[in-house]
Scaffold this active site. Structure first.
Site: not given
Ligand code: ADP
Length: 542
Positions: A185, A330, A438, A443
């Site tokens: 990654t 992944e 935030k 959010w």
């Protein structure tokens, strides 16, 4: 009671053998790194993969050894996918766009015994060669005539390596859970982490991406994967080509709009695959030159969120269905897609775009849920959003060489994405968990704001980050790259956003920049921007 069926092993060598037996005349067309267009068939690829297997044996590679590649999408890289994994070694596709320190880390961490390198990357390898600990030799992916002058030691020419080898080879049979390929990654913080795929996970993923709900791949498909073979195995498409006899068009080192269109015009693909930035380049070229995508029916886009404006342009100007996919290294990498359904065809176009903007439904084999920070599952009502968790046989259990499982106590892998799941099953990414803003405890999705902003015709690229705010802790700041030659003011873009997002989501300020930083896989690199603009709202009192 157990079933009475045979236990054949799902092996990558089986794919290329199958391809040769049943689809021998299917073409693989590559734009070679040397320049000219190269064509051959799956039969040629199978022959040369076996020659390569014989040659690898003479390099004294043992099963389980790792061999690295730094290479574009071409026929030679294709052969490495089959030849290396086929003999029981691991092909570590290294992303040449990473920083040199990351390349050194990956090559040493994976203990690459040999590196197979395209001409383009010879200088890059020269610059890091003193730091490489396990590499015994460098194979340059070209022929004798194109071999470069180099100070690298133990250099071999690929074509010479395989030239005199026999094209007969008995692929070994081993446990399908044996490692086949390794991809790291491109983490924005810390060292890259390796995901070690197995033959079994690779074949299962190949079936999934080829299935009717995703790529609909068959022996009549003609696919142009712009998504690189050096990152997440080009979404599994080289394997799918061998499994189903689909023709491949490999773009080599040139991924700009003009070069991609040239291949489309020449080879008439029906399926394209790539990240949004590649399609932006292509669409811009098509606009400038007044061309259309006549042969193409579907373009799969993923890696970052596809903006609605892009979905619309593909549909309305080119009659191409933009299928939105989501996944990660992944996950082999694909996990969801917005397949085209009969229901979609019958709905009004705006509702269809609403669906296409979402990341789609999970495939069979991928379980998916959302949870709060304490791991409590949240309702799949299209309103609640939380950490996106996944499970399944094509999903990582632990990172390469880690002693610790990456799963929680219930076996879920936390994707690091924040998402909603709608009642009918579509998943919608709200943000990366580290990128959500935030504001006063609520959010705000940076992705939603970015997507809305790029809908403005004068916006080439947009990036939203959360920065410190005296009253609300954090507020959104919008950074915009304008389309060349177009004017846009702060007031205009804010007014444009007003009816597209909740009022309290509107960015507190807009900054125009000449370019935005990206990761090696083309995603916006927000870490440095957050540092740079951290105090911007405090300093300006906005
Ligand atoms: P990297 O190596 O940079 O991690 P990956 O391709 O594995 O590259 O990145 C996976 C991440 O990319 C996902 O977790 C998600 O945040 C983002 N991503 C991928 N596809 C999409 C999509 N269609 N919409 C939004 N984000 C996406």
């Amino acid at each position: 009671m157990l079933g009475n069926m045979q236990e054949g092993q799902l092996l990558i060598s089986g794919l290329i053998e199958h391809a040769e037996t049943y689809h021998k005349d299917t073409e693989i067309v590559s734009r070679s790194v040397e320049g000219p267009i190269h064509r051959y068939t799956l039969k040629d690829a199978a022959n040369r993969s076996r020659k390569l297997a014989n040659a690898l044996g003479k390099l004294d590679l043992q099963q389980g050894d790792v061999v690295g590649t730094l290479a574009w999408n071409t026929f030679r890289h294709f052969e490495l996918y089959f030849g290396v994994s086929g003999i029981g070694c691991v092909v570590n596709t290294v992303n040449p766009r990473l920083f040199p320190e990351q390349l050194i880390y990956i090559i040493n961490h994976a203990q690459n015994k040999y590196l197979f390198v395209d001409l383009t990357f010879v200088e890059l390898v020269e610059s890091i060669s003193d730091s490489l600990e396990s590499v015994k030799g460098i194979i340059i992916l070209t022929d004798k005539d194109h071999m470069p002058e180099t100070k690298l030691k133990n250099v071999i020419c690929y074509e010479e390596l395989i030239a005199d080898e026999s094209n007969e080879y008995d692929w070994p049979v081993f446990d399908e859970n044996t490692a086949s390929s390794l991809c790291y990654t491109s983490g924005t913080t810390g060292n890259p982490k390796g995901v070690l795929y197995s033959h079994r996970s690779t074949l299962l993923h190949t079936w999934i991406v080829s299935s009717g709900n995703v790529g609909k791949i068959s022996s009549s498909s003609v696919i142009l994967p712009v998504v690189p073979m050096f990152h997440v195995n080009a979404w599994g498409i080289p394997y799918a080509s061998a499994m189903f006899g689909a023709k491949l068009i490999l773009p080599g080192p040139l991924m700009d709009g003009a070069s991609i269109y040239e291949l489309i015009d020449l080879e008439k693909p029906d399926l394209l695959m790539g990240v949004p930035t590649v399609w932006l380049g292509l669409l811009q070229y098509l606009n400038e030159t007044n061309q259309t995508l006549d042969s193409v029916s579907t373009a799969l886009v993923g890696g970052s969120a596809a903006p609605r404006a892009m979905i619309q342009e593909f549909e309305e100007k080119h009659n191409v269905f933009l299928m939105h996919g989501w996944g990660m290294t992944e996950m082999s990498p694909l996990g969801t897609a917005t397949s085209r359904t009969a229901e979609m065809d019958n709905m009004d176009i705006e509702s269809r775009y609403d669906l296409q903007e979402k990341q789609g439904k999970a495939f069979f084999g991928v379980e998916m849920t959302i949870a709060d920070d304490d791991g409590n599952e949240l309702p799949k009502d299209g309103v609640a959003f939380g950490r996106l968790l996944v499970k399944g046989p094509t999903i990582v259990e632990r990172y390469f060489k880690s002693n610790e499982s990456s799963l929680d106590k219930n076996g879920w892998f936390d994707t690091g994405d924040v998402a909603k799941i709608h009642p009918e099953g579509s998943m919608e990414i709200v943000d990366r968990s580290k990128d959500v803003i935030k504001s006063g405890g609520e959010w705000i999705s940076s992705i939603d704001l970015e997507n809305a902003a790029v809908g403005h015709p004068a916006v080439a690229e947009a990036c939203v980050i959360g920065v410190l705010h005296e009253k609300w802790d954090e507020r959104p700041l919008l950074l915009v790259v304008k389309v060349e030659g177009k004017d846009l003011s702060k007031e205009e873009i804010l007014a444009f956003l007003e009816d597209k997002v909740a009022k309290w989501w509107l960015p507190n300020d807009v900054i125009f920049v000449s370019e935005l930083p990206h990761t090696a896989t083309g995603k916006l690199l927000k870490t440095n921007l957050r540092d740079e603009y951290k105090e911007h709202l405090i300093n300006t009192g906005k």
